[in-house]
Design a protein around this motif. Structure first.
Motif, short mmCIF file in Angstrom:
data_model
loop_
_atom_site.label_atom_id
_atom_site.label_comp_id
_atom_site.label_asym_id
_atom_site.label_seq_id
_atom_site.Cartn_x
_atom_site.Cartn_y
_atom_site.Cartn_z
N PRO A 82 0.86 -0.88 -0.34
CA PRO A 82 0.19 -0.13 -0.20
C PRO A 82 0.85 1.49 -0.45
CG PRO A 82 -0.53 -1.55 1.42
CD PRO A 82 0.77 -1.66 0.96
N SER A 83 2.03 1.60 0.11
CA SER A 83 2.86 2.41 0.72
C SER A 83 2.94 2.79 -0.77
CB SER A 83 3.76 2.06 1.75
OG SER A 83 5.35 1.37 1.31
N PHE A 84 3.16 2.33 -1.77
CA PHE A 84 3.79 2.96 -3.40
C PHE A 84 2.00 2.82 -3.99
CE2 PHE A 84 8.26 1.66 -3.59
CZ PHE A 84 8.23 0.47 -2.16
N GLU A 85 2.01 2.60 -3.01
CA GLU A 85 0.24 2.93 -4.18
C GLU A 85 -0.20 4.26 -4.59
OE1 GLU A 85 -2.16 -1.23 -3.36
OE2 GLU A 85 -2.78 0.87 -2.58
N PRO A 86 -1.49 4.86 -5.36
CA PRO A 86 -2.25 4.13 -6.39
C PRO A 86 -0.80 4.09 -7.53
CG PRO A 86 -2.56 6.32 -5.91
CD PRO A 86 -1.82 6.09 -5.09
N TYR A 87 -1.34 3.19 -8.81
CA TYR A 87 -0.38 2.69 -9.79
C TYR A 87 -1.03 3.29 -11.07
CZ TYR A 87 1.41 -0.51 -6.04
OH TYR A 87 1.99 -1.53 -4.96
N ASP A 88 -0.34 3.60 -11.99
CA ASP A 88 -1.20 3.59 -13.16
C ASP A 88 0.19 2.96 -14.30
OD1 ASP A 88 -1.75 6.22 -15.01
OD2 ASP A 88 -1.50 4.42 -15.70
N ARG A 89 -0.78 1.62 -14.47
CA ARG A 89 0.63 0.42 -15.09
C ARG A 89 0.29 0.79 -16.27
NH1 ARG A 89 1.49 -5.47 -11.73
NH2 ARG A 89 3.19 -5.07 -12.49
N ASP A 90 -0.75 1.05 -17.22
CA ASP A 90 -0.40 1.64 -18.45
C ASP A 90 0.45 2.86 -18.62
OD1 ASP A 90 -4.11 1.28 -18.45
OD2 ASP A 90 -2.96 -0.04 -19.56
N ARG A 91 0.30 3.84 -17.06
CA ARG A 91 1.94 4.23 -17.75
C ARG A 91 3.05 4.72 -17.92
NH1 ARG A 91 2.53 10.88 -16.20
NH2 ARG A 91 4.79 10.94 -16.47
N ASP A 92 3.04 3.63 -17.14
CA ASP A 92 4.45 2.62 -16.83
C ASP A 92 5.41 2.27 -17.88
OD1 ASP A 92 4.42 1.46 -13.37
OD2 ASP A 92 4.09 3.11 -13.73
N ARG A 93 3.67 1.18 -18.43
CA ARG A 93 4.43 0.58 -19.93
C ARG A 93 4.63 1.92 -20.76
NH1 ARG A 93 0.86 -3.52 -17.86
NH2 ARG A 93 -0.93 -2.60 -18.36
N LEU A 94 3.74 2.89 -21.30
CA LEU A 94 4.23 3.78 -21.87
C LEU A 94 5.56 4.57 -22.47
CD1 LEU A 94 3.42 6.07 -24.94
CD2 LEU A 94 1.60 6.56 -23.47
N THR A 95 5.69 5.47 -20.44
CA THR A 95 6.71 6.35 -20.24
C THR A 95 7.98 5.06 -20.43
OG1 THR A 95 6.66 5.88 -17.81
CG2 THR A 95 5.52 7.97 -19.61
N GLU A 96 8.53 3.88 -20.32
CA GLU A 96 9.25 3.14 -19.92
C GLU A 96 9.65 3.55 -21.34
OE1 GLU A 96 8.87 -1.40 -19.84
OE2 GLU A 96 10.25 -1.33 -19.02
N ARG A 97 8.57 3.16 -22.52
CA ARG A 97 8.80 2.99 -24.14
C ARG A 97 9.40 4.30 -24.55
NH1 ARG A 97 6.89 -0.25 -27.59
NH2 ARG A 97 7.78 1.04 -29.33
N LEU A 98 8.70 5.39 -24.01
CA LEU A 98 8.63 6.78 -24.80
C LEU A 98 10.34 6.81 -24.35
CD1 LEU A 98 5.64 8.45 -24.19
CD2 LEU A 98 6.56 8.16 -26.18
N ILE A 112 9.95 15.23 -15.35
CA ILE A 112 9.46 16.08 -14.38
C ILE A 112 8.65 14.88 -13.33
CG2 ILE A 112 8.10 17.66 -13.95
CD1 ILE A 112 8.07 19.36 -16.45
N CYS A 113 9.43 15.01 -12.15
CA CYS A 113 8.70 14.54 -11.18
C CYS A 113 8.34 12.95 -11.29
CB CYS A 113 7.53 15.53 -10.41
SG CYS A 113 7.26 15.11 -8.82
N ARG A 114 7.23 12.69 -11.14
CA ARG A 114 7.49 10.98 -11.89
C ARG A 114 7.74 10.73 -12.68
NH1 ARG A 114 4.58 6.58 -14.10
NH2 ARG A 114 2.97 5.72 -12.72
N GLY A 115 7.47 11.95 -14.23
CA GLY A 115 8.69 11.37 -14.95
C GLY A 115 9.96 11.45 -15.21
N HIS A 116 10.67 12.35 -13.67
CA HIS A 116 12.09 12.16 -12.92
C HIS A 116 12.28 10.44 -12.37
CE1 HIS A 116 15.56 12.94 -10.70
NE2 HIS A 116 14.85 12.86 -9.32
N GLN A 117 11.58 10.23 -11.94
CA GLN A 117 11.10 8.47 -10.87
C GLN A 117 10.88 7.80 -12.67
OE1 GLN A 117 8.27 9.12 -8.64
NE2 GLN A 117 9.50 10.33 -7.11
N GLU A 118 10.35 8.05 -12.67
CA GLU A 118 10.46 7.22 -14.59
C GLU A 118 12.22 6.79 -15.23
OE1 GLU A 118 6.82 8.82 -15.99
OE2 GLU A 118 5.87 6.95 -15.45
N LEU A 119 12.29 8.43 -15.11
CA LEU A 119 14.10 8.21 -15.57
C LEU A 119 14.87 7.01 -15.27
CD1 LEU A 119 16.02 9.04 -18.05
CD2 LEU A 119 16.03 11.38 -16.56
N ASN A 120 14.65 7.26 -13.36
CA ASN A 120 15.54 6.69 -12.87
C ASN A 120 15.40 5.15 -13.37
OD1 ASN A 120 18.28 6.64 -11.10
ND2 ASN A 120 15.74 5.52 -9.34
#
Ligand SMILES: N[C@@H](CCC(=O)NCCCC(=O)O)C(=O)O
Length: 251
Positions: A82-98, A112-120
């Motif tokens: 629960p400490s990692f929620e909420p999720y958006d797994r569709d976004r995860d898949r898209l931004t990993e590719r982008l 930016i922000c979540r985007g920065h975390q996705e980059l990492n």
């Protein structure tokens, strides 16, 4: 006024009024139009149903936005809780590719922000959650307030790494930034360079070592004050210039 420079912006997925909506906050879109001089193109989070190359071959940059949702922890080897929620797994898949494709193609990337975390995470790094509960860490969460201008008000300084990409854009710093996040970079991703840090050691900005083009991740939100705050404006102007340079070399 919009321009021929196109920037892909991944959508978040929201469920309401009996539908699934693919949407992006207008603050990022307006900053792209008004300050970067680009035309945003919202990309639906339907990665498995569309050929992303159709978009990637036509855009001049990628901007990955913030979101209240979090990267699913399985993406960085941590069990969901629960400490990692909420999720958006569709976004995860898209931004990993982008993100991966933009780095590979040398497409300018502003994360930016979540985007920065996705980059990492895309560079095999990890994220810590509920960082305000970690001894010695500040509380980086958004305040509870009905006025967005209060939620996005500047909250703390960041020390800008001397001689880095961010310093070349905003100057040697420190700069004052806003803060609306519960998570942060834990293990720095492969090939990422720390470009700014908070007083408690939180990594607030990164760049990609040896990147073919502009590639910058920011934990804070320059989009919100891009028309009035000098460092925020400089970031979006630099991103826009990188997109125009990409378009010129792309022909
Ligand atoms: N969910 C992540 C990333 C936080 C983020 O992108 N915040 C931006 C807007 C959030 C809001 O308006 O409440 C985290 O919490 O670290």
């Amino acid at each position: 006024m919009s321009s021929p420079i196109l920037v892909a912006v991944p959508a978040d997925v929201h469920d309401h009024s009996n539908y699934r909506w693919h949407a992006s906050p207008d603050t990022y879109l307006k900053a792209l139009i008004r300050v970067a001089g680009a035309t945003p193109v919202i990309v639906p989070a339907l990665t498995d149903e569309m050929d992303l190359s159709v978009i990637l071959e036509r855009v001049d940059g990628v901007l990955t936005t913030g979101a209240a949702s979090n990267v699913h922890p399985e993406r960085f080897g941590v069990s969901p809780s629960p400490s990692f929620e909420p999720y958006d797994r569709d976004r995860d898949r898209l931004t990993e590719r982008l993100i991966g494709e933009s780095i590979e193609r040398g497409l300018p990337l502003l994360a930016i922000c979540r985007g920065h975390q996705e980059l990492n995470v895309a560079h095999h790094g990890t994220l810590a959650t509920e960082i305000q509960e970690i001894p010695g860490r500040m509380d980086h969460r958004a305040i509870t307030h009905e006025d967005q201008r209060e939620r996005y008000a500047t909250r703390h300084d960041v020390a800008v790494t001397e001689g880095g990409l961010l310093a070349s854009i905003v100057g040697p710093g420190p700069i004052r930034v806003n803060s609306l996040h519960r998570q942060a970079i834990d293990r720095l991703g492969d090939g990422l360079v720390v470009e700014a840090s908070a007083p408690d050691g939180t990594i607030e900005a990164v760049s990609v070592a040896g990147a073919k083009a502009f590639a910058l991740g920011l934990q804070w939100h320059p989009e919100f004050w891009a028309e009035s705050d000098a460092p925020s404006a400089a970031i979006f102007e630099a991103f826009g210039a990188a997109c125009r340079a990409y378009r010129e070399q792309r022909g």
